[in-house]
Write a protein that holds these residues in place. Sequence first.
Motif: not given
Lengths: 73, 223
Positions: B90-112
Amino acid sequence: MFGEINLLFFIKVPILVLIFLYALFSLVLFNKIRSLSEMVFISNLNISAVLTFLTLAHLVAAISLFVLSLVIL
Amino acid sequence: MPDIFVDPDFKEPTPPPEHKSSQTRAAVHKKENSPKPQNRKNLLKAFQSYCENPKGIIFKPLGPNEEILLFLRAHPIINIPWITIAFLLAVVPIPLIPLLDSIFPSFLTLPVEYKIVSIALYFLIILGYILINFLRWFYNIGIVTNENIVDLDYTQVVQVHLSATVIEKVEDVSYKQSGFIQTLFNYGNIDVQTAGTTSNIEFFNVPEPDRVVMFIQKQIGHL
Protein backbone atom coordinates in the motif's frame (compact mmCIF):
# COMPACT_ATOMS: atom_id res chain seq x y z
CA MET A 1 -6.25 5.99 -34.95
CA PHE A 2 -7.81 2.54 -35.32
CA GLY A 3 -4.71 1.01 -33.79
CA GLU A 4 -5.12 3.19 -30.69
CA ILE A 5 -8.84 2.38 -30.39
CA ASN A 6 -8.15 -1.35 -30.72
CA LEU A 7 -5.41 -1.15 -28.12
CA LEU A 8 -7.71 0.65 -25.66
CA PHE A 9 -10.44 -1.93 -26.36
CA PHE A 10 -8.05 -4.74 -25.55
CA ILE A 11 -7.10 -3.01 -22.30
CA LYS A 12 -10.66 -2.09 -21.40
CA VAL A 13 -12.18 -5.57 -21.71
CA PRO A 14 -9.71 -7.34 -19.37
CA ILE A 15 -10.02 -4.50 -16.83
CA LEU A 16 -13.81 -4.74 -16.86
CA VAL A 17 -13.71 -8.53 -16.59
CA LEU A 18 -11.23 -8.31 -13.72
CA ILE A 19 -13.32 -5.77 -11.83
CA PHE A 20 -16.47 -7.81 -12.45
CA LEU A 21 -14.82 -10.97 -11.08
CA TYR A 22 -13.53 -8.99 -8.13
CA ALA A 23 -17.05 -7.69 -7.41
CA LEU A 24 -18.32 -11.29 -7.49
CA PHE A 25 -15.58 -12.32 -5.09
CA SER A 26 -16.57 -9.42 -2.78
CA LEU A 27 -20.17 -10.61 -2.86
CA VAL A 28 -19.11 -14.14 -1.89
CA LEU A 29 -16.95 -12.75 0.91
CA PHE A 30 -19.81 -10.60 2.21
CA ASN A 31 -22.24 -13.54 2.24
CA LYS A 32 -19.71 -15.75 4.02
CA ILE A 33 -18.96 -13.18 6.70
CA ARG A 34 -22.65 -12.49 7.22
CA SER A 35 -23.31 -16.18 7.84
CA LEU A 36 -20.24 -16.49 10.08
CA SER A 37 -21.31 -13.43 12.08
CA GLU A 38 -24.63 -15.12 12.70
CA MET A 39 -22.86 -18.29 13.80
CA VAL A 40 -20.31 -16.62 16.07
CA PHE A 41 -21.44 -13.44 17.77
CA ILE A 42 -18.97 -11.51 19.91
CA SER A 43 -20.57 -8.63 21.73
CA ASN A 44 -17.40 -6.68 22.57
CA LEU A 45 -17.12 -3.57 20.33
CA ASN A 46 -19.99 -5.09 18.33
CA ILE A 47 -17.21 -6.57 16.24
CA SER A 48 -19.41 -8.98 14.27
CA ALA A 49 -21.51 -6.10 12.96
CA VAL A 50 -18.40 -4.03 12.23
CA LEU A 51 -16.88 -6.85 10.16
CA THR A 52 -20.12 -7.36 8.24
CA PHE A 53 -20.21 -3.62 7.56
CA LEU A 54 -16.58 -3.63 6.38
CA THR A 55 -17.18 -6.45 3.91
CA LEU A 56 -20.33 -4.67 2.72
CA ALA A 57 -18.31 -1.47 2.19
CA HIS A 58 -15.77 -3.53 0.26
CA LEU A 59 -18.54 -4.97 -1.92
CA VAL A 60 -20.03 -1.51 -2.53
CA ALA A 61 -16.58 -0.18 -3.49
CA ALA A 62 -16.06 -3.02 -5.97
CA ILE A 63 -19.50 -2.55 -7.57
CA SER A 64 -18.98 1.22 -7.70
CA LEU A 65 -15.64 0.77 -9.41
CA PHE A 66 -17.22 -1.58 -11.95
CA VAL A 67 -20.01 0.89 -12.70
CA LEU A 68 -17.52 3.77 -12.86
CA SER A 69 -15.35 1.78 -15.26
CA LEU A 70 -18.35 1.04 -17.48
CA VAL A 71 -19.16 4.74 -17.59
CA ILE A 72 -15.76 6.34 -18.02
CA LEU A 73 -13.76 3.76 -19.94
CA MET B 1 -42.71 -28.65 70.07
CA PRO B 2 -43.67 -25.27 71.63
CA ASP B 3 -41.60 -23.86 74.47
CA ILE B 4 -43.40 -24.07 77.82
CA PHE B 5 -41.32 -21.49 79.53
CA VAL B 6 -39.02 -18.88 78.04
CA ASP B 7 -36.92 -16.86 80.41
CA PRO B 8 -37.45 -13.19 79.47
CA ASP B 9 -33.94 -12.35 80.70
CA PHE B 10 -32.31 -15.02 78.56
CA LYS B 11 -29.99 -13.67 75.90
CA GLU B 12 -28.56 -15.52 72.93
CA PRO B 13 -24.88 -16.22 73.55
CA THR B 14 -22.94 -13.80 71.46
CA PRO B 15 -19.87 -14.99 69.65
CA PRO B 16 -16.58 -13.83 71.10
CA PRO B 17 -15.42 -10.54 69.65
CA GLU B 18 -13.08 -10.91 66.70
CA HIS B 19 -9.57 -9.85 67.26
CA LYS B 20 -8.51 -10.06 63.70
CA SER B 21 -6.13 -7.52 62.39
CA SER B 22 -7.45 -5.16 59.74
CA GLN B 23 -5.26 -6.88 57.19
CA THR B 24 -6.73 -10.33 57.93
CA ARG B 25 -10.27 -8.95 57.86
CA ALA B 26 -9.60 -7.29 54.52
CA ALA B 27 -8.28 -10.58 53.17
CA VAL B 28 -11.35 -12.48 54.42
CA HIS B 29 -13.65 -9.81 53.03
CA LYS B 30 -11.93 -10.02 49.68
CA LYS B 31 -12.14 -13.82 49.68
CA GLU B 32 -15.84 -13.78 50.55
CA ASN B 33 -16.69 -11.24 47.92
CA SER B 34 -14.57 -12.61 45.11
CA PRO B 35 -16.37 -15.12 42.91
CA LYS B 36 -15.21 -18.71 42.79
CA PRO B 37 -12.64 -19.31 40.05
CA GLN B 38 -14.79 -21.93 38.33
CA ASN B 39 -17.74 -19.57 38.00
CA ARG B 40 -15.86 -16.40 37.19
CA LYS B 41 -16.77 -15.08 33.77
CA ASN B 42 -14.38 -13.02 31.71
CA LEU B 43 -15.63 -10.62 29.11
CA LEU B 44 -14.25 -11.79 25.77
CA LYS B 45 -12.54 -8.89 24.06
CA ALA B 46 -12.91 -8.58 20.32
CA PHE B 47 -9.35 -9.57 19.42
CA GLN B 48 -8.54 -11.81 22.37
CA SER B 49 -6.88 -15.14 21.62
CA TYR B 50 -7.25 -16.96 24.92
CA CYS B 51 -10.14 -16.63 27.33
CA GLU B 52 -11.32 -19.00 30.04
CA ASN B 53 -15.01 -18.93 30.94
CA PRO B 54 -15.76 -16.23 28.39
CA LYS B 55 -18.90 -14.16 28.40
CA GLY B 56 -20.14 -11.97 25.58
CA ILE B 57 -19.96 -14.69 22.94
CA ILE B 58 -22.77 -16.59 21.30
CA PHE B 59 -21.86 -19.67 19.28
CA LYS B 60 -24.98 -20.91 17.55
CA PRO B 61 -24.07 -24.56 16.92
CA LEU B 62 -23.88 -25.24 20.67
CA GLY B 63 -26.65 -27.09 22.48
CA PRO B 64 -28.99 -25.35 24.93
CA ASN B 65 -27.19 -26.63 28.03
CA GLU B 66 -23.69 -26.20 26.71
CA GLU B 67 -21.47 -23.65 28.34
CA ILE B 68 -18.31 -22.28 26.78
CA LEU B 69 -15.36 -22.92 29.09
CA LEU B 70 -12.47 -21.94 26.87
CA PHE B 71 -12.17 -19.75 23.81
CA LEU B 72 -9.11 -20.03 21.56
CA ARG B 73 -7.81 -18.24 18.52
CA ALA B 74 -4.36 -18.09 16.94
CA HIS B 75 -1.82 -15.78 18.56
CA PRO B 76 -2.02 -12.24 17.10
CA ILE B 77 1.69 -12.33 16.32
CA ILE B 78 1.03 -14.60 13.34
CA ASN B 79 -0.65 -11.65 11.62
CA ILE B 80 2.63 -9.74 11.36
CA PRO B 81 3.74 -11.20 7.95
CA TRP B 82 0.57 -10.29 6.05
CA ILE B 83 0.34 -6.90 7.79
CA THR B 84 3.90 -6.15 6.65
CA ILE B 85 3.16 -7.27 3.08
CA ALA B 86 -0.04 -5.21 2.95
CA PHE B 87 1.74 -2.17 4.35
CA LEU B 88 4.52 -2.44 1.78
CA LEU B 89 2.06 -2.99 -1.08
CA ALA B 90 0.00 0.00 0.00
CA VAL B 91 2.73 2.46 0.92
CA VAL B 92 5.64 1.78 -1.41
CA PRO B 93 3.82 2.54 -4.69
CA ILE B 94 2.42 5.90 -3.45
CA PRO B 95 5.65 7.88 -4.05
CA LEU B 96 6.00 6.00 -7.33
CA ILE B 97 2.64 7.13 -8.76
CA PRO B 98 4.06 10.39 -10.22
CA LEU B 99 6.96 8.37 -11.61
CA LEU B 100 4.76 5.74 -13.27
CA ASP B 101 5.02 7.47 -16.61
CA SER B 102 8.79 7.30 -16.58
CA ILE B 103 8.92 3.73 -15.20
CA PHE B 104 6.31 2.38 -17.62
CA PRO B 105 6.42 4.55 -20.75
CA SER B 106 3.34 2.82 -22.12
CA PHE B 107 1.42 4.07 -19.07
CA LEU B 108 1.95 7.60 -20.40
CA THR B 109 -0.05 6.89 -23.51
CA LEU B 110 -3.07 5.63 -21.56
CA PRO B 111 -5.96 8.06 -21.06
CA VAL B 112 -6.26 9.45 -17.53
CA GLU B 113 -9.47 7.48 -16.78
CA TYR B 114 -7.62 4.22 -17.39
CA LYS B 115 -4.93 5.31 -14.94
CA ILE B 116 -7.53 6.20 -12.29
CA VAL B 117 -9.34 2.87 -12.65
CA SER B 118 -6.07 0.87 -12.56
CA ILE B 119 -4.87 2.60 -9.39
CA ALA B 120 -8.30 2.26 -7.71
CA LEU B 121 -8.41 -1.45 -8.58
CA TYR B 122 -4.90 -1.94 -7.19
CA PHE B 123 -5.84 -0.44 -3.80
CA LEU B 124 -9.15 -2.31 -3.75
CA ILE B 125 -7.27 -5.59 -4.21
CA ILE B 126 -4.99 -4.65 -1.29
CA LEU B 127 -8.07 -3.92 0.83
CA GLY B 128 -9.43 -7.36 -0.10
CA TYR B 129 -6.11 -8.97 0.81
CA ILE B 130 -6.20 -7.29 4.25
CA LEU B 131 -9.83 -8.27 4.82
CA ILE B 132 -9.33 -11.92 3.88
CA ASN B 133 -6.24 -12.37 6.04
CA PHE B 134 -7.83 -10.68 9.02
CA LEU B 135 -11.06 -12.68 8.68
CA ARG B 136 -9.12 -15.93 8.33
CA TRP B 137 -7.48 -15.18 11.66
CA PHE B 138 -10.63 -13.87 13.32
CA TYR B 139 -12.92 -16.76 12.39
CA ASN B 140 -10.39 -19.51 12.96
CA ILE B 141 -11.47 -20.38 16.47
CA GLY B 142 -11.51 -23.25 18.92
CA ILE B 143 -14.03 -23.67 21.68
CA VAL B 144 -14.07 -26.05 24.63
CA THR B 145 -17.47 -26.48 26.22
CA ASN B 146 -18.65 -28.66 29.07
CA GLU B 147 -19.76 -31.24 26.45
CA ASN B 148 -17.73 -30.78 23.27
CA ILE B 149 -14.54 -29.52 21.74
CA VAL B 150 -15.34 -27.48 18.65
CA ASP B 151 -13.00 -26.30 15.91
CA LEU B 152 -14.14 -23.69 13.39
CA ASP B 153 -11.76 -23.26 10.47
CA TYR B 154 -12.16 -20.48 7.95
CA THR B 155 -9.25 -21.28 5.69
CA GLN B 156 -10.41 -20.00 2.31
CA VAL B 157 -12.95 -17.46 1.19
CA VAL B 158 -15.47 -20.10 0.22
CA GLN B 159 -14.49 -22.81 2.68
CA VAL B 160 -15.65 -23.06 6.28
CA HIS B 161 -15.00 -26.26 8.19
CA LEU B 162 -16.70 -26.93 11.51
CA SER B 163 -15.69 -30.02 13.43
CA ALA B 164 -16.56 -31.13 16.93
CA THR B 165 -15.96 -34.05 19.22
CA VAL B 166 -17.59 -35.10 22.43
CA ILE B 167 -15.40 -34.59 25.51
CA GLU B 168 -15.83 -38.26 26.49
CA LYS B 169 -14.29 -39.36 23.20
CA VAL B 170 -11.08 -37.44 23.74
CA GLU B 171 -8.24 -39.83 24.48
CA ASP B 172 -5.24 -37.57 24.65
CA VAL B 173 -4.23 -33.97 24.28
CA SER B 174 -0.76 -32.83 23.35
CA TYR B 175 0.94 -29.72 22.11
CA LYS B 176 3.90 -28.95 19.93
CA GLN B 177 5.91 -25.81 20.26
CA SER B 178 8.89 -25.52 17.98
CA GLY B 179 11.09 -22.75 16.78
CA PHE B 180 12.39 -19.51 18.19
CA ILE B 181 9.31 -17.36 17.51
CA GLN B 182 6.83 -19.87 18.99
CA THR B 183 8.94 -20.20 22.13
CA LEU B 184 9.47 -16.46 22.43
CA PHE B 185 5.78 -15.60 22.16
CA ASN B 186 4.62 -18.80 23.84
CA TYR B 187 2.27 -20.24 21.28
CA GLY B 188 1.99 -23.62 19.59
CA ASN B 189 -0.22 -26.26 18.04
CA ILE B 190 -2.64 -28.39 20.07
CA ASP B 191 -3.55 -31.88 18.95
CA VAL B 192 -6.71 -33.40 20.41
CA GLN B 193 -6.76 -37.13 19.72
CA THR B 194 -10.12 -38.81 19.70
CA ALA B 195 -11.25 -42.40 19.91
CA GLY B 196 -12.66 -44.36 17.00
CA THR B 197 -13.08 -43.02 13.52
CA THR B 198 -13.64 -39.44 14.63
CA SER B 199 -11.01 -37.20 13.13
CA ASN B 200 -8.58 -35.49 15.45
CA ILE B 201 -8.98 -31.83 16.22
CA GLU B 202 -6.09 -29.43 15.86
CA PHE B 203 -5.78 -25.86 17.04
CA PHE B 204 -2.94 -24.02 15.34
CA ASN B 205 -0.74 -21.31 16.86
CA VAL B 206 -2.80 -20.89 20.01
CA PRO B 207 -1.26 -18.95 22.91
CA GLU B 208 -0.19 -20.72 26.12
CA PRO B 209 -0.48 -24.26 24.71
CA ASP B 210 0.63 -25.87 28.00
CA ARG B 211 -2.22 -24.18 29.81
CA VAL B 212 -4.69 -25.25 27.12
CA VAL B 213 -3.55 -28.87 27.39
CA MET B 214 -3.91 -28.78 31.18
CA PHE B 215 -7.36 -27.22 30.82
CA ILE B 216 -8.61 -29.87 28.38
CA GLN B 217 -7.05 -32.69 30.40
CA LYS B 218 -8.89 -31.40 33.44
CA GLN B 219 -12.13 -31.48 31.46
CA ILE B 220 -11.62 -35.04 30.28
CA GLY B 221 -10.67 -36.13 33.77
CA HIS B 222 -7.00 -36.92 33.21
CA LEU B 223 -5.95 -34.50 35.95
